[in-house]
Design a protein around this motif. Structure first.
Motif, PDB file in Angstrom:
ATOM      1  N   SER A  44      38.018  39.322  44.601  1.00 53.39           N
ATOM      2  CA  SER A  44      39.423  39.064  44.886  1.00 53.39           C
ATOM      3  C   SER A  44      40.220  40.361  44.917  1.00 53.39           C
ATOM      4  O   SER A  44      41.025  40.601  45.815  1.00 53.39           O
ATOM      5  CB  SER A  44      39.985  38.107  43.827  1.00 53.39           C
ATOM      6  N   ALA A  45      39.971  41.226  43.940  1.00 50.56           N
ATOM      7  CA  ALA A  45      40.676  42.518  43.886  1.00 50.56           C
ATOM      8  C   ALA A  45      40.355  43.347  45.125  1.00 50.56           C
ATOM      9  O   ALA A  45      41.241  43.932  45.755  1.00 50.56           O
ATOM     10  CB  ALA A  45      40.279  43.273  42.618  1.00 50.56           C
ATOM     11  N   GLY A  50      39.380  42.222  47.995  1.00 52.87           N
ATOM     12  CA  GLY A  50      39.974  41.573  49.161  1.00 52.87           C
ATOM     13  C   GLY A  50      41.435  41.938  49.330  1.00 52.87           C
ATOM     14  O   GLY A  50      41.939  42.005  50.452  1.00 52.87           O
ATOM     15  N   ARG A  51      42.116  42.147  48.211  1.00 51.79           N
ATOM     16  CA  ARG A  51      43.552  42.458  48.277  1.00 51.79           C
ATOM     17  C   ARG A  51      43.831  43.952  48.251  1.00 51.79           C
ATOM     18  O   ARG A  51      44.996  44.363  48.201  1.00 51.79           O
ATOM     19  CB  ARG A  51      44.260  41.819  47.095  1.00 51.79           C
ATOM     20  N   GLU A  64      43.349  45.898  45.782  1.00 52.23           N
ATOM     21  CA  GLU A  64      43.887  46.299  44.475  1.00 52.23           C
ATOM     22  C   GLU A  64      42.882  47.179  43.749  1.00 52.23           C
ATOM     23  O   GLU A  64      41.680  47.040  43.931  1.00 52.23           O
ATOM     24  CB  GLU A  64      44.218  45.053  43.646  1.00 52.23           C
ATOM     25  N   HIS A 101      42.588  47.692  40.343  1.00 48.70           N
ATOM     26  CA  HIS A 101      42.254  47.452  38.941  1.00 48.70           C
ATOM     27  C   HIS A 101      40.765  47.145  38.780  1.00 48.70           C
ATOM     28  O   HIS A 101      40.068  46.864  39.753  1.00 48.70           O
ATOM     29  CB  HIS A 101      43.096  46.305  38.374  1.00 48.70           C
TER      30      HIS A 101
END
Lengths: 292, 320
Positions: free
Chosen positions: A144-145, A147-148, A150, A152
């Protein structure tokens, strides 16, 4: 990629301060184990105490006043039976009230129970407890990270025993296949299951080789050496790197309390008043011995 | 590409899954599709949104766990695979990783019932019993291929998890004219009106129940067919209404174990609400591992085929 800085990096803790925090964490664990009538997984709590101190007071970019901040590092306790160790470590970081934990632990309607529940305690990242579930969840969060876009990290703590679960290795393959350099697994390698010592019945060795063979970046340290933990955290590859990292932490189940150390009887238990005094004295003695 | 079809025609439900997800991927930039090495029909989504397509290989447990991790982070994951494995091998992940924190993970798959001739390892025959037992789970079983698209679409705005069961999904009869019925998760569909008895059914055998009702009409029997495509939450009002309007004469036919599926759901409602019935018969898979054969042959062999459905309905109509 620059890491978002949610933690107070201006005044980072020294290794000595972190060691003091770990001592405080262990003292609080024993106190809870002495006041709560039911069993506490004290053996695996004590083996994880330094790792969780290093993570919550040094490694993780988290903000107790903003638990839903999308740029925070995600931490999942895959060895969910060490929940109380995580709750207290998080309380010392400002997430929860320690008194709230001690006063209500395990009671009806308490948010603090034997295994963490995201619904009852939103400050934790996931409901865990059944072993071998944390790493697949962490893979999903890391995807998810990515994919975005991000930056973190997603960090999980597993026990070595739970890596007997096939789902761990399914997720290990997925993490490698999807090149999740933003994923870090700490393993509390205390070499004990509930009823036996690892190599007596189940051969986990060659352990670090297994992770390397699954394509992971492997770091192998003494999980009770705070300096080594800090160093391992500081040396983690950037979150946009292409290999997941496992930090295999050699630990001692029951660490810090001599009569619990490497003792199968202390996988879980509770302490009476006399035992609590004995345990506290042992913890103090262990600290003095190590500081010599 | 919009799906074109004709009523009564055969259509691949799988292709509807693929087309629907590819469409929805545009509306929902947080929609992810995951699969454990299944899903030629997911190619359209994969090609359009490769960054949101995850194939973990043969690893159902990780697949569902990864989906839960994505959902924790605000995404809508759809897991597509073969139901015997998603419902059993990954059952604990479905229960503890998805249902316990009530995450919006959608599980959709094929091989619900004695279909596909794969033998008992490849038939999901206990899945509805297992899924209905899980707190927070919505459970559906779809026969009409076009309904699959509508249910997936509606599921996008649902808070919690949903299980969407199909048969093989390669060749399915289009049962309903578009717009003929309101399709709403949680509401049964009166697929055919009737007053002498009600056949409750779901999934692949809805078509068979409609054929049975058409046969019985030749003898002057007016048989209602209810497509109870949502097993949980069950449409209690419709069950009560059918009891009142069809003389309390119920037949339940399903491609699932006869105990634990829709028949049990209906029986629970009847018992809990004190509904008076005249006759109740359940047709489904007995406690056997069913063996090989074509779908229809297996249904006949195990007592829930077309002839058995007609005979059971005649019995409940004749019951005093």
């Amino acid at each position: 990629m620059a890491q978002p800085s949610l933690q107070n990096t201006e005044n980072p803790h020294t290794v000595e301060e972190l060691e003091n925090l770990a001592f405080e964490l262990r003292s609080k664990l024993l106190h809870l184990c002495g006041t709560y009538e039911g069993a506490v997984h004290i053996g695996g709590d004590l083996s994880s105490a330094d790792i969780l101190t290093a993570l919550f007071h040094h490694g993780l970019h988290v903000d107790p006043t903003d638990i839903a901040n999308p740029t925070r590092d995600r931490f999942l306790l895959s060895k969910g039976h060490a929940a109380v160790c995580m709750y207290i470590a998080m309380s010392m970081r400002g997430f929860f009230s320690y008194d709230g934990i001690v006063d209500t632990y395990g009671q009806l309607d308490s948010a603090y129970g034997m295994h963490p529940c995201k619904v009852q305690l939103p400050g934790v990242e996931a409901s865990t407890g059944s072993l071998g579930h944390g790493l697949p969840l962490a893979v999903g969060m890391a995807l998810s990270a990515r994919g975005r876009g991000e930056s973190h990290r997603v960090v999980t703590l597993m026990g070595d025993g739970e890596t007997g679960e096939g789902s761990v290795w399914e997720a290990a393959m997925a993490a490698n296949s999807y090149e999740l350099g933003n994923l870090v697994a700490f393993i509390d390698r205390n070499r004990q299951l509930m009823t036996s010592f690892d190599e007596e019945r189940v051969f986990l060795e060659p352990y670090t080789d297994k992770w390397a063979a699954f394509g992971w970046n492997v770091v192998h340290i003494d999980g009770h050496d705070m300096g080594a933990l800090v160093q391992a955290i500081d040396a983690l590859p950037a979150s946009d790197s292409r290999k997941p990292t496992v930090v295999v932490c050699e630990t001692v189940k029951g660490k810090g309390v001599d009569f619990m150390e490497r003792n199968l009887a202390w996988h879980a238990g509770s302490l009476g008043a006399a035992d609590l005094d004995r345990a506290m004295a042992a913890l103090q003695a262990s600290r003095e011995k190590e500081s010599v | 590409m919009p799906v074109t079809f004709t009523f009564g025609e055969m259509l691949s439900a799988r292709s509807v899954i693929g087309t629907t997800l590819a469409e929805l991927g545009e509306d929902y930039d947080n929609l992810w599709v995951l699969t454990p090495d299944i899903g030629a029909t997911l190619v359209e989504f994969r090609d359009k949104y490769p960054e949101r397509f995850v194939d973990v290989g043969l690893a159902e447990q990780a697949c569902v766990g990864v989906a839960a991790g994505l959902a924790y982070d605000g995404n809508i994951p759809v897991v597509s695979g073969m139901l015997p494995f998603l419902s059993m091998r990954a059952l604990e992940q479905v229960r503890s990783d998805v249902c316990y924190p009530n995450l919006p993970v959608k599980i959709i798959g094929t091989h619900g019932g004695l279909v596909g001739n794969g033998g008992s390892t490849h038939y999901a025959v206990e899945d509805l019993a297992l899924m209905c037992a899980l707190t927070n789970m919505t459970v559906t079983s779809i026969g009409d291929p076009l309904m699959v698209g509508e249910v997936i679409r509606q599921s996008m705005t649902m808070q919690g998890p949903i299980y969407i069961r199909l048969a093989v999904g390669k060749k399915d009869k289009v049962l309903y004219e578009p717009g003929e019925h309101e399709i709403r998760i949680g509401k049964g569909i009166i697929a055919r009106q009737g007053t002498d008895a009600t056949i409750f059914t779901h999934g692949t055998v809805v078509a068979q129940a409609l054929d049975a009702a058409a046969e019985l009409a030749k003898d002057g029997h007016s048989v209602r067919v209810v497509d109870m495509f949502t097993l949980k939450p069950i449409d209690e009002e419709l069950i009560a209404q059918c009891a009142a309007e069809t003389g309390g004469r119920f037949v339940i036919v399903e491609d699932h174990l006869a105990y634990g599926g829709l028949a049990s759901r209906v029986a629970d409602v009847v018992a809990d609400r004190g509904i008076h019935l005249t006759a109740f018969e359940r047709l489904g898979i007995p406690q056997v591992y069913a063996g090989f054969g074509e779908d229809e042959e297996l249904r006949d062999k195990h007592g829930y085929g077309l002839a058995a459905t007609i005979a059971a309905t005649q019995r409940v109509i004749a019951a005093a």
